[in-house]
Design an enzyme around this catalytic site. Sequence first.
Site, short mmCIF file in Angstrom:
data_model
loop_
_atom_site.label_atom_id
_atom_site.label_comp_id
_atom_site.label_asym_id
_atom_site.label_seq_id
_atom_site.Cartn_x
_atom_site.Cartn_y
_atom_site.Cartn_z
N ASP A 157 24.11 58.17 24.53
CA ASP A 157 23.48 56.87 24.76
C ASP A 157 23.34 56.02 23.50
O ASP A 157 22.49 55.13 23.44
CB ASP A 157 22.12 57.07 25.44
CG ASP A 157 22.28 57.33 26.94
OD1 ASP A 157 23.25 56.81 27.52
OD2 ASP A 157 21.46 58.06 27.51
N ASP A 168 27.00 56.84 33.61
CA ASP A 168 26.29 55.88 32.75
C ASP A 168 27.01 55.63 31.43
O ASP A 168 26.88 54.58 30.82
CB ASP A 168 24.87 56.40 32.41
CG ASP A 168 24.22 57.19 33.53
OD1 ASP A 168 24.94 57.81 34.34
OD2 ASP A 168 22.98 57.22 33.57
#
Length: 378
Positions: A99, A160
């Site tokens: 991330d 994601d």
Amino acid sequence: MTIKKINEQEWAQGVYEKICAKMLATAERNRHKIPYTAENGVFDDQAVTNPCWWTNGFWGGILWQLYHATGNELYREMAEEVEDKLDLCLMEHRGMDHDSGFRWLPTSVVNYRLTGNEKSYNRARLAADNMAGRYNPAGRFIRAWNDWGDGQKTGWAIIDCLMNLPLLYWAWEQIEDPRYLRIATDHADTAMKYFIRPDGSAKHIVEFDPGTGEYVCSHGGQGYGHGSSWTRGQAWALYGFTLSYIHTKNPEYLACAKRVANYFLVNTPDCALVPVDFRQPSDCALEDSTAAAIAACGLLEIAKCVEGREQEIYHNAAVTLLYTLDTERCDWDESRDSIVQKCTAAFHDAKHEFPIIYGDYYFIEAIWKLTGHEIFIW
Ligand code: GLY
């Protein structure tokens, strides 16, 4: 989903003004925090409780969008403080995962773009290099999470991650080193092949054998269950493939983004409020407003890449999602922190339908796209 007919310009300008008024009051009350959620209208502070949490870049992104629109130095100073606080993650290997895009694009990369800050450039390059180090050449994917004591996640990739790839595209664009491009496009190609089902829905987690790279299985992850369709995952895929198209101009990514978008629009109920999972039981009314806000951003970008009637459909669908959030799911009370309500992190969590910072971030980004105030972060 039924498309609503509204006076778009007048409505969007009104929302822009409401955001500016509410966020000024909110920023002044929360000068030194990095919020994730709000309880009883008061932001929490992840800088204290969870300094490397994956969402810790979104508050910086909100502040930079506000700074870009208004020129108010308060926002720049606060955004730089957020960026400073993220430095400890760059020195903590357990604090680093896939991330990095969510954390350093809306902070260091945007700071560097707007101000040329060399410290920000350095941070973004370190984050990009760390992310590139998570690449698995056998499976051609970027490893998502670290192990948390609940089993090995060495071979796990998640949908994601498509939203993190722009950090690698940014690094590639900076120094023209094709390794960053190759890792990003390998991952996007793998996601197209193994995550996107023929109907345009997306799996959340795919597990590969980390040694051979072979497909092992998929997991329901944050959605309702195996084989279901977690709406935020659909939104990450919709926007993520669009971003890969914007950076590479490979038409396969745009075609894939459109397939996911069409599935999203066909499965969104007429009321334009988005459930947590498109395949959750019919007697379950749980919502996730973040999926609506993220999808709206992606739909607005797809609309810029296509023409004619197609452009109109994607654009108007985005406006309908945003109008519905504004009129039915936004808290415009300036004495309370957080705008977008009824967000859900994961279907099987104990807690649902609460404010989450990226709901606010993507809602603001989308309204900024409509009113011409956006600084493009991804
Ligand atoms: N990227 C994690 C989530 O969407 O909850």
